[in-house]
Design a protein around this motif. Sequence first.
Motif, PDB file in Angstrom:
ATOM      1  N   ALA A 162       0.844  -1.187   0.000  1.00 31.27           N
ATOM      2  CA  ALA A 162       0.000   0.000   0.000  1.00 31.27           C
ATOM      3  C   ALA A 162       0.885   1.244   0.000  1.00 31.27           C
ATOM      4  O   ALA A 162       2.048   1.192   0.416  1.00 31.27           O
ATOM      5  CB  ALA A 162      -0.898  -0.013   1.235  1.00 31.27           C
ATOM      6  N   GLY A 182      -3.935   3.009   6.045  1.00 31.16           N
ATOM      7  CA  GLY A 182      -5.120   2.850   5.201  1.00 31.16           C
ATOM      8  C   GLY A 182      -5.964   1.667   5.625  1.00 31.16           C
ATOM      9  O   GLY A 182      -5.517   0.794   6.369  1.00 31.16           O
ATOM     10  N   VAL A 198      -7.389  -0.086   3.112  1.00 29.23           N
ATOM     11  CA  VAL A 198      -7.120  -0.998   2.007  1.00 29.23           C
ATOM     12  C   VAL A 198      -5.669  -1.443   2.106  1.00 29.23           C
ATOM     13  O   VAL A 198      -4.755  -0.615   2.087  1.00 29.23           O
ATOM     14  CB  VAL A 198      -7.359  -0.313   0.643  1.00 29.23           C
ATOM     15  CG1 VAL A 198      -6.904  -1.220  -0.503  1.00 29.23           C
ATOM     16  CG2 VAL A 198      -8.827   0.041   0.484  1.00 29.23           C
ATOM     17  N   THR A 199      -5.472  -2.748   2.261  1.00 29.19           N
ATOM     18  CA  THR A 199      -4.111  -3.277   2.363  1.00 29.19           C
ATOM     19  C   THR A 199      -3.932  -4.377   1.324  1.00 29.19           C
ATOM     20  O   THR A 199      -4.889  -4.812   0.684  1.00 29.19           O
ATOM     21  CB  THR A 199      -3.848  -3.849   3.767  1.00 29.19           C
ATOM     22  OG1 THR A 199      -4.902  -4.775   4.076  1.00 29.19           O
ATOM     23  CG2 THR A 199      -3.851  -2.745   4.824  1.00 29.19           C
ATOM     24  N   GLU A 200      -2.697  -4.797   1.182  1.00 29.98           N
ATOM     25  CA  GLU A 200      -2.365  -5.802   0.182  1.00 29.98           C
ATOM     26  C   GLU A 200      -3.181  -7.076   0.342  1.00 29.98           C
ATOM     27  O   GLU A 200      -3.294  -7.604   1.440  1.00 29.98           O
ATOM     28  CB  GLU A 200      -0.889  -6.151   0.377  1.00 29.98           C
ATOM     29  CG  GLU A 200      -0.109  -6.101  -0.878  1.00 29.98           C
ATOM     30  CD  GLU A 200       1.364  -6.374  -0.602  1.00 29.98           C
ATOM     31  OE1 GLU A 200       2.009  -6.853  -1.536  1.00 29.98           O
ATOM     32  OE2 GLU A 200       1.831  -6.124   0.518  1.00 29.98           O
ATOM     33  N   THR A 213      -4.625  -3.299  -3.386  1.00 33.91           N
ATOM     34  CA  THR A 213      -3.935  -2.008  -3.333  1.00 33.91           C
ATOM     35  C   THR A 213      -3.906  -1.396  -4.731  1.00 33.91           C
ATOM     36  O   THR A 213      -4.174  -2.076  -5.726  1.00 33.91           O
ATOM     37  CB  THR A 213      -2.480  -2.168  -2.857  1.00 33.91           C
ATOM     38  OG1 THR A 213      -1.811  -3.065  -3.749  1.00 33.91           O
ATOM     39  CG2 THR A 213      -2.408  -2.696  -1.432  1.00 33.91           C
ATOM     40  N   GLU A 223      -6.087   4.188   1.072  1.00 32.46           N
ATOM     41  CA  GLU A 223      -4.837   3.459   1.248  1.00 32.46           C
ATOM     42  C   GLU A 223      -3.794   4.267   2.017  1.00 32.46           C
ATOM     43  O   GLU A 223      -2.687   3.799   2.253  1.00 32.46           O
ATOM     44  CB  GLU A 223      -4.298   3.127  -0.151  1.00 32.46           C
ATOM     45  CG  GLU A 223      -3.459   1.887  -0.208  1.00 32.46           C
ATOM     46  CD  GLU A 223      -3.110   1.522  -1.633  1.00 32.46           C
ATOM     47  OE1 GLU A 223      -1.916   1.556  -1.965  1.00 32.46           O
ATOM     48  OE2 GLU A 223      -4.019   1.182  -2.427  1.00 32.46           O
TER      49      GLU A 223
END
Length: 305
Positions: A3, A8, A10-12, A47, A264
């Motif tokens: 990321a 964030g 939203v992560t990998e 991501t 993110e």
Amino acid sequence: MAAIGTRGTVTEAAGFNPEADVQKLRDAMKGAGTDETSITAIVAHRTIAQRQRIKEAYKQSLGKDLADDLSSELSGNFRSVVLGLLMLPPVYDAHELKNAMKGAGTEEACLIDILASRTNDEIKAINAFYKKHYEKSLEDDVSGDTSGMFCRVLVSLLTVSPHEIFEAGEARWGTDEVKFLTVLCVRNRKHLLRVFDEYRKISGREIEDSIKREMSGSLEDVFLAVVKCIRNKPAFFAERLYKSMKGLGTTDSVLIRTMVARAEIDMLDIKAEFLKAYGKTLYSFIKGDTSGDYRKILLELCGGE
């Protein structure tokens, strides 16, 4: 594929397989209807770097552009979120800025939100992409679309060169907006926080109060945004989100832009600031203010309660 920020929602995605994602996206767009839930499950949980890999794999296996295909399958606010998530950050910002200046009116809020909050490196990347893609400099477009002191502030936020720095002691600003401008557009956070402290000691009031007393309209908005972003950027975005949803109607452009751009980077901090300032969760606000697949994808970007 990590990321771009560490705070964030939203992560990998683990076990990431772009080819498998492409197949799922193809299936989601097959036939008569579109499976928005499957699209959300992929796009909101990868991501930005991973989404670029998906776009490349889609192009390789189908010879078509994923964004184009999604654009023709989806509609409304949901489409805006999905397409925004597929873009690299400077591309998304440039796209938003260009749209804000299209047609008759100008969406000042967009210009302010982006230019007051992005880092020097982010601004450089936006400028470079804008010029390459639109064959015109962002500065020229902003200058052609805004005027007066407001225009000067935006342009100085765009030009990341160091400005003359007024020592805090001699910054007896008054309504001298030029000095305000010079001080605020320095973009050195530590220095500016000291300036704000010094200002309070000298004038007996916070700099925000002076801005509110001495300015109005877009000029007041942009100066306040710059100060708020320096003091506490997540709190600035929390306030933008709150104002986009409170009262009647929703300012979807602000809601979408903030959720897409910050998912993110610092959404965890924005959520914490939102709860602290308004006593309600961002999640509950979005849930109560939106509907359908648009609501679902925003709630995924928001991350749980």
